[in-house]
Write an enzyme that holds these catalytic residues in place. Structure first.
Site, PDB file in Angstrom:
ATOM      1  N   LYS A 187     -12.359   0.000  -8.103  1.00  0.00           N
ATOM      2  CA  LYS A 187     -11.900   1.356  -7.820  1.00  0.00           C
ATOM      3  C   LYS A 187     -11.058   1.880  -8.990  1.00  0.00           C
ATOM      4  CE  LYS A 187      -8.256   2.888  -5.573  1.00  0.00           C
ATOM      5  NZ  LYS A 187      -7.877   3.994  -6.468  1.00  0.00           N
ATOM      6  N   SER A 240       1.259  -0.189 -11.231  1.00  0.00           N
ATOM      7  CA  SER A 240       2.718  -0.238 -11.160  1.00  0.00           C
ATOM      8  C   SER A 240       3.202  -1.523 -10.479  1.00  0.00           C
ATOM      9  CB  SER A 240       3.227   0.968 -10.382  1.00  0.00           C
ATOM     10  OG  SER A 240       2.730   0.927  -9.070  1.00  0.00           O
ATOM     11  N   THR A 241       4.419  -1.902 -10.804  1.00  0.00           N
ATOM     12  CA  THR A 241       5.021  -3.099 -10.217  1.00  0.00           C
ATOM     13  C   THR A 241       5.162  -2.935  -8.706  1.00  0.00           C
ATOM     14  OG1 THR A 241       6.133  -3.628 -12.279  1.00  0.00           O
ATOM     15  CG2 THR A 241       7.094  -4.567 -10.298  1.00  0.00           C
ATOM     16  N   GLU A 242       5.461  -1.715  -8.293  1.00  0.00           N
ATOM     17  CA  GLU A 242       5.645  -1.439  -6.867  1.00  0.00           C
ATOM     18  C   GLU A 242       4.353  -1.710  -6.075  1.00  0.00           C
ATOM     19  OE1 GLU A 242       6.497   2.661  -6.475  1.00  0.00           O
ATOM     20  OE2 GLU A 242       6.502   2.568  -4.287  1.00  0.00           O
ATOM     21  N   GLU A 261      -1.384  -7.214 -13.486  1.00  0.00           N
ATOM     22  CA  GLU A 261      -0.877  -6.759 -14.786  1.00  0.00           C
ATOM     23  C   GLU A 261      -0.081  -5.502 -14.494  1.00  0.00           C
ATOM     24  OE1 GLU A 261      -0.045  -4.873 -17.625  1.00  0.00           O
ATOM     25  OE2 GLU A 261      -2.116  -4.581 -18.290  1.00  0.00           O
ATOM     26  N   CYS A 295       1.470   0.355 -20.548  1.00  0.00           N
ATOM     27  CA  CYS A 295       2.380  -0.622 -19.948  1.00  0.00           C
ATOM     28  C   CYS A 295       3.092  -1.442 -21.013  1.00  0.00           C
ATOM     29  CB  CYS A 295       1.640  -1.518 -18.962  1.00  0.00           C
ATOM     30  SG  CYS A 295       0.097  -2.106 -19.608  1.00  0.00           S
ATOM     31  N   GLU A 392      10.885   1.587 -16.323  1.00  0.00           N
ATOM     32  CA  GLU A 392       9.687   2.060 -17.024  1.00  0.00           C
ATOM     33  C   GLU A 392       9.505   3.564 -16.767  1.00  0.00           C
ATOM     34  OE1 GLU A 392       5.729   0.820 -15.645  1.00  0.00           O
ATOM     35  OE2 GLU A 392       5.285   0.334 -17.732  1.00  0.00           O
TER      36      GLU A 392
HETATM   37  P1  ADP Z   1       0.735   4.355 -11.314  1.00  0.00           P
HETATM   38  O1  ADP Z   1       2.100   4.195 -10.726  1.00  0.00           O
HETATM   39  O2  ADP Z   1       0.634   3.934 -12.696  1.00  0.00           O
HETATM   40  O3  ADP Z   1       0.081   5.649 -10.929  1.00  0.00           O
HETATM   41  P2  ADP Z   1      -0.319   2.818  -9.231  1.00  0.00           P
HETATM   42  O4  ADP Z   1       0.147   1.428  -9.243  1.00  0.00           O
HETATM   43  O5  ADP Z   1       0.243   3.775  -8.246  1.00  0.00           O
HETATM   44  O6  ADP Z   1      -0.175   3.310 -10.688  1.00  0.00           O
HETATM   45  O7  ADP Z   1      -1.883   2.889  -9.091  1.00  0.00           O
HETATM   46  C1  ADP Z   1      -2.751   1.995  -9.716  1.00  0.00           C
HETATM   47  C2  ADP Z   1      -3.965   1.845  -8.836  1.00  0.00           C
HETATM   48  O8  ADP Z   1      -3.556   1.291  -7.584  1.00  0.00           O
HETATM   49  C3  ADP Z   1      -4.680   3.153  -8.503  1.00  0.00           C
HETATM   50  O9  ADP Z   1      -6.076   2.899  -8.553  1.00  0.00           O
HETATM   51  C4  ADP Z   1      -4.210   3.448  -7.084  1.00  0.00           C
HETATM   52  O10 ADP Z   1      -5.127   4.208  -6.346  1.00  0.00           O
HETATM   53  C5  ADP Z   1      -4.082   2.056  -6.516  1.00  0.00           C
HETATM   54  N1  ADP Z   1      -3.171   1.937  -5.367  1.00  0.00           N
HETATM   55  C6  ADP Z   1      -2.105   2.697  -5.052  1.00  0.00           C
HETATM   56  N2  ADP Z   1      -1.509   2.253  -3.910  1.00  0.00           N
HETATM   57  C7  ADP Z   1      -2.199   1.169  -3.498  1.00  0.00           C
HETATM   58  C8  ADP Z   1      -2.086   0.239  -2.397  1.00  0.00           C
HETATM   59  N3  ADP Z   1      -1.121   0.344  -1.506  1.00  0.00           N
HETATM   60  N4  ADP Z   1      -2.987  -0.756  -2.307  1.00  0.00           N
HETATM   61  C9  ADP Z   1      -3.954  -0.898  -3.227  1.00  0.00           C
HETATM   62  N5  ADP Z   1      -4.129  -0.067  -4.273  1.00  0.00           N
HETATM   63  C10 ADP Z   1      -3.269   0.961  -4.422  1.00  0.00           C
END
Ligand code: ADP
Length: 482
Positions: A187, A240-242, A261, A295, A392
């Site tokens: 995805k 993201s780390t979150e 990563e 990153c 970040e």
């Molecule tokens: P950024 O903060 O850099 O936008 P994210 O970590 O939010 O990056 O998003 C990276 C990818 O993770 C995207 O493809 C996003 O749709 C997906 N994503 C966001 N939330 C979730 C989740 N709870 N579970 C799985 N994938 C997620």
């Protein structure tokens, strides 16, 4: 004829951006077919430099996620049963087709993501092709890479990628998985789905067996459905780390393998014996490349006190020469911020930095009236505890600090929850060796920055994640051993 696909073809070689016609609507690529989402929901994907809609993209829901994993599961034993050389042929074919269509890929990448065409043309797309070439070569040599260990594919892999290097991250994920005999459901991020969908067209044209690669689009909800699904035995995530934490939780709950990563807050260190001109160029590249949506961006600069004034002057001069504007103009250095919400995040940090007492400097370039933009920015008088030095930002924002001794800078550089990358600028090999072992970072560049190559493993430690991508180490993430 499936009208949901793009109308451009390699044989009609588009001469410029104007000639690239994207489809109005993109479906999901499941089991080798373009499939409408069961719930019939679509979302708009835009050009962040103009805010114009580029296309509508399907929102994959529970049933679609399920269909994609079932397709990958059905295809996996057959894919694994092919000889490594046969699998390699398919992967080589994808690599060649990417190269042949590189111009169109670069234009679409810049339109959908906001990055300068010079970067997508010279870095993103060639590197994506290089990843497929490199891993195609491994497909029939896995037993030599891991002698006496009987490497086997893991099975079905769920792959979720971010928006900063959309095609390149897809290549990093798909190429090693296929070489090792796995099948995948990938995805792309919701703001940048288009080049992954064009890659699905390439995969279709390369006649990969149905179901080996499935590409589905959607937001975080779709991602969460993927990680909660019973079929994938491995989750591979960049972002993201979150969100990485949530993915790890999902993996633990269902006993799946996982590689992450995640974020970074890299130190780029200039010693007084460094070639200053080259170092300044490296600092500029380290933080302003891809608008700082990287990153491993060198977002913290440490300058040895004795050369601080000189470095700062040169840095500001070089920043002033950066050209911000239309990502499709080949002279552009700084493109658009990827999304409105990312621009809001960056703006929030610019405010935080000033409130914390740091001094902000921005170039006085004009910002286009439409789209999402941020001027190249640096902060001086930054304290180690400042949020702009710790968190970040993922934007073109550099936080500058000074140091006196090598011991001091090692402490400062490592004082972060992250550990993805770092850069060192010095004339002395001994300093480079000392720092490469002392810095807690997965990648340390010396007298260069942001250099990527499929042969070298990339990944972090601490809150930057775990697992490596690239090189032999990257293959291990897609194998189990008997
Ligand atoms: P950024 O903060 O850099 O936008 P994210 O970590 O939010 O990056 O998003 C990276 C990818 O993770 C995207 O493809 C996003 O749709 C997906 N994503 C966001 N939330 C979730 C989740 N709870 N579970 C799985 N994938 C997620």
């Amino acid at each position: 004829m499936n009208m949901s696909k793009t109308s451009w073809k390699l044989s009609e070689a588009p001469e410029g951006a104007d000639h690239i016609q994207l489809a109005k609507r993109y479906e999901l690529f499941i089991n080798g077919s373009w499939t409408a989402p069961k719930a019939g929901t679509y979302f708009k994907t835009i050009n962040p430099a103009t805010e114009e809609t580029l296309a509508e993209v399907a929102q994959a829901d529970k049933d679609d996620v399920d269909a994609a994993f079932k397709a990958a599961q059905a295809a996996q034993p057959k894919w694994q049963a092919l000889s490594g050389a046969e699998r390699g042929k398919y992967i080589y074919r994808i690599a060649r087709m990417l190269q042949e269509r590189s111009r169109a890929f670069a234009v679409v990448e810049s339109m959908n993501g906001g990055k300068p065409i010079r970067e997508s043309r010279d870095i993103d797309i060639p590197l994506a092709a290089a990843h497929f070439f490199y891993h195609a070569g491994w497909a029939d040599k896995l037993e030599y890479a891991f002698p006496m260990r009987k490497p086997q594919p893991i099975g079905v892999v769920a792959q979720i990628i971010p928006w900063n290097f959309p095609l390149l991250m897809a290549a990093w994920k798909i190429a090693p998985a296929l070489a090792c005999g796995n099948t995948v459901v990938l995805k792309p991020a919701e703001t940048t789905p288009l080049t992954a969908l064009l890659l699905a067209e390439v995969i279709e044209a390369a006649q990969l067996p149905k179901g080996v690669v499935n590409i589905i689009t959607g937001d975080g909800q779709t991602g969460a459905l993927m990680t909660a699904h019973a079929i994938p035995q491995k989750l591979a995530f960049t972002g993201s780390t979150e969100v990485g934490r949530k993915i790890q939780e999902a993996a633990i709950k269902r006993n799946k393998r996982v590689t992450l990563e995640l974020g970074g807050k890299a130190a780029n260190i200039i010693f007084d014996d460094a070639p200053i001109e080259a170092a300044v160029e490296g600092i500029i590249n380290g933080i302003y490349f891809n608008q700082g949506h990287v990153c491993c961006a060198g977002s913290r600069l440490f300058v040895q006190e004795s050369v601080y004034d000189k470095v700062l002057l040169k840095l500001k001069r070089r920043m002033d020469s950066l050209y911000l504007g239309d990502p499709l103009d080949k002279n552009t250095d700084i493109g658009a911020i990827n999304s409105k919400s990312q621009l809001e995040t960056i703006d929030r940090y610019l405010k935080i930095g000033q409130e914390e007492g740091a001094e902000m400097y921005q170039t006085d370039c004009e910002l286009p009236a439409k789209g999402f933009w941020c001027k190249p920015t640096l902060f001086t008088h930054v304290a180690q505890s400042n949020r702009i030095a710790q968190e970040e930002i993922f934007g073109p924002v550099l936080a500058i600090q000074t140091f006196r001794t090598i011991e001091e800078v090692i402490g400062q550089a490592n004082n972060t929850p992250y550990g993805l990358s770092a850069g060192v600028w010095t004339d002395k090999g001994s300093k480079i060796f000392q720092l490469t072992s002392a810095l807690k970072a997965g990648v340390v560049w010396a007298n260069t920055y942001n250099k990527f190559d499929p042969t070298s493993p990339f990944g972090g430690y601490k809150e930057s994640g775990f697992g490596r991508e690239g090189g032999v180490h990257g293959l291990e993430a897609y194998l189990r051993f008997e």
